[in-house]
Design an enzyme around this catalytic site. Structure first.
Site, PDB file in Angstrom:
ATOM      1  N   LYS A 275       0.983  -1.226   0.049  1.00 11.96           N
ATOM      2  CA  LYS A 275       0.171  -0.013   0.011  1.00 11.96           C
ATOM      3  C   LYS A 275       0.897   1.196  -0.034  1.00 11.96           C
ATOM      4  O   LYS A 275       1.725   1.460   0.796  1.00 11.96           O
ATOM      5  CB  LYS A 275      -0.876   0.176   1.177  1.00 11.96           C
ATOM      6  N   ARG A 350      -9.693 -12.318   1.754  1.00  6.53           N
ATOM      7  CA  ARG A 350     -10.472 -13.425   1.137  1.00  6.53           C
ATOM      8  C   ARG A 350      -9.676 -14.744   1.202  1.00  6.53           C
ATOM      9  O   ARG A 350     -10.040 -15.831   1.417  1.00  6.53           O
ATOM     10  CB  ARG A 350     -10.978 -13.116  -0.431  1.00  6.53           C
TER      11      ARG A 350
END
Length: 512
Positions: A275, A350
């Site tokens: 990020k 996920r």
């Protein structure tokens, strides 16, 4: 270790507003309200006549009652078309915060019902308790800040109902406190091993059993998608991942089984797809899904439902970056047998839930009336789609037929823990099917979820495909209801406190 077992102040039921020993009455006001004490009514009527703006403000008034002061906080006017019970939570929260600012140490809160909102009194009390919470690291590092008050008095016109409301509110708030403790704490205070320690203390001698998986070989053998994300963090002992299973078995006949998997990414650097641009700040909140599941289990422990079995799995992991981290293009065989191609390491949430969800699917095949859930701060798209304060529920076919989303929406609306409903479509499944020869599932694309069409529905499809739940749809001989809950908009963004969403909705839907 932060105190997760009890409140740091006494909660005491009082008969009426003339009770002694308090230094302010917190009163929630709305138009057409019927007052229960003549002196209170007189003081409010006079103040509102002198200053009509008090109907929408928070103010402190003098009073002839023993408490000496009235903290007046407005919940109205209430538009029946667009307002909801959260107005009572907001009014109580603001009223208590104003009382604290004035130096109040022993507030007496006045609970009153509303004809349009069955749970207005409970929501009011929960709002007050929320305002009195102190984050775990402040409790530990600045103990002089605790407690905010010495005693909270509660007045309800019906003493029996008031007593029940207090006990229920204490149970629900205890659960939300566990969720806030885990969710609020920084990446070191609630690194995976510290979460294990906290939960072992929180559920010591309780009705909840814990099983902790920490062996890297077991991760690799049985939870390979989780193991991939944990790989970089595994080289630092204090950051090593944990899968924590929790189970409650009721005393009565099991009529329903609730099975939850929570995303517990204690810090999300993005991994190799790091990020950038300052967006890594606040990523300690990426564990709020698992935090909410743990908090829900605390409510279960305190309420002890007689006919509902609850099983949960917390995927606690740090998505670190380094020479040992997993990378895009890796092909990993999931627990379900599906070949999953990694597209972007920042789609780790996920990944860490999929194998645990597969384990829940295996358990569900022999469970009584199972309902499977994943709970996660999964996508920025969810936050953009529905806004702050709202969770999203997405049902597979069997869950849709069972009315799971409707059940959660109704429950959330009742207690001010609202849901919006999204639908998993064929395009979502197609998007995540394998693209290279032999691949079964594509983890994600390389655009942020907020720039991906159907950016919050797609991950639900990934979880269906990678866990093998797609094969247990409506036409299967053993259909399994499954709902994905994306709480990116409701979990609480730093520096605002973690909220504990969707504990209230889950409790109302399955426990009360």
């Amino acid at each position: 270790m932060g105190d997760c077992k009890s409140f740091s102040f006494e909660i005491k039921q009082e008969k009426d507003l003339a009770a002694t020993g308090y230094d302010a009455i917190v009163h929630i006001h709305w138009p057409q309200q019927k007052e229960h004490h003549s002196k209170l009514q007189s003081a409010l009527a006079g103040a509102l006549k002198r200053d009509p703006s008090l109907a929408s403000e928070v103010a402190i008034l003098s009073s002839d009652l023993p408490a000496g002061r009235i903290v007046l906080s407005s919940a109205g006017p209430l538009d029946p078309d667009y307002d909801d019970v959260r107005s009572f939570r907001d009014a109580a929260y603001k009223g208590v915060k104003r009382a604290l600012k004035a130096g109040v140490k022993k507030p007496l809160i006045h609970l009153q019902g509303h004809p349009d909102y069955e749970d207005a009194e409970l929501v009011t009390l929960l709002g007050a308790l929320e305002a009195l919470h102190v984050p775990i690291q402040i409790r530990e590092l600045k103990p002089e800040n605790l407690p905010k008050i010495e005693q909270l008095g509660v007045v309800h016109a019906d003493a029996t109902k008031g007593s029940k409301l207090i006990e229920l509110a204490k149970a629900l708030e205890a659960g939300r406190r566990v969720a806030r403790d885990i969710g609020d704490a920084d990446p070191e205070r609630m690194a995976p091993p510290k979460v294990q320690q906290y939960l072992e203390e929180a559920f010591k001698e309780s009705s909840i059993s814990l099983k902790v998986i920490e062996d890297e070989k077991e991760f690799a053998e049985n939870y390979p998608l989780f193991e991939a994300v944990n790989r970089a963090a595994s080289v630092v002992q204090r950051h090593r991942g944990r899968i924590i299973f929790m189970e409650y078995v009721p005393s009565g006949e099991v009529k329903e089984t609730v099975m939850l998997v929570g995303k517990g990414v204690t810090y999300d650097t993005g991994g190799a797809d790091i990020k950038a641009g300052g967006i890594m700040a606040g990523m300690s909140r990426d564990k709020c899904g698992a935090a909410a599941v743990a908090g829900f289990m605390k409510v279960v422990d305190l309420l002890k439902p007689k006919n509902v079995k609850i099983v949960s799995g917390l995927s606690m992991v740090r998505n670190s970056v380094g020479s040992n981290c997993y990378v895009a293009d890796e092909l990993i065989k999931a627990r379900s047998g599906a070949l999953v191609r990694v597209g972007n390491t920042d789609a780790e949430g996920r990944m860490v839930m999929a194998d645990v969800l597969c384990r829940m699917k295996e358990l569900a095949l022999s469970a009584v009336n199972p309902h499977l859930f994943t709970v996660a701060t999964l996508t920025g798209h969810a936050h953009l789609a529905v806004g702050e304060g709202y969770s999203i529920v997405m049902d597979n076919g069997p869950a849709k037929k069972a009315g799971t989303s409707k059940r959660l929406v109704t429950a959330g609306d009742a207690l001010g823990d609202p849901f919006e409903v999204s639908t998993i479509r064929r395009e979502d499944l197609a998007f995540h099917r394998g693209k290279a020869e032999g691949d079964d599932v594509m983890q994600c694309n390389n655009a942020p979820s907020s720039r991906t069409p159907r950016g919050h529905q797609g991950p639900a499809a990934f979880l269906l495909l990678s866990s093998g739940l797609e094969g247990h749809g409506s036409t299967h001989e053993k259909p399994i209801p499954y709902s994905h809950l994306d709480i990116a908009g409701s979990g609480g963004d730093f520096p605002n406190p973690a909220t504990g969403a969707p504990i209230l909705a889950l409790a109302k839907a399955f426990l009360l």
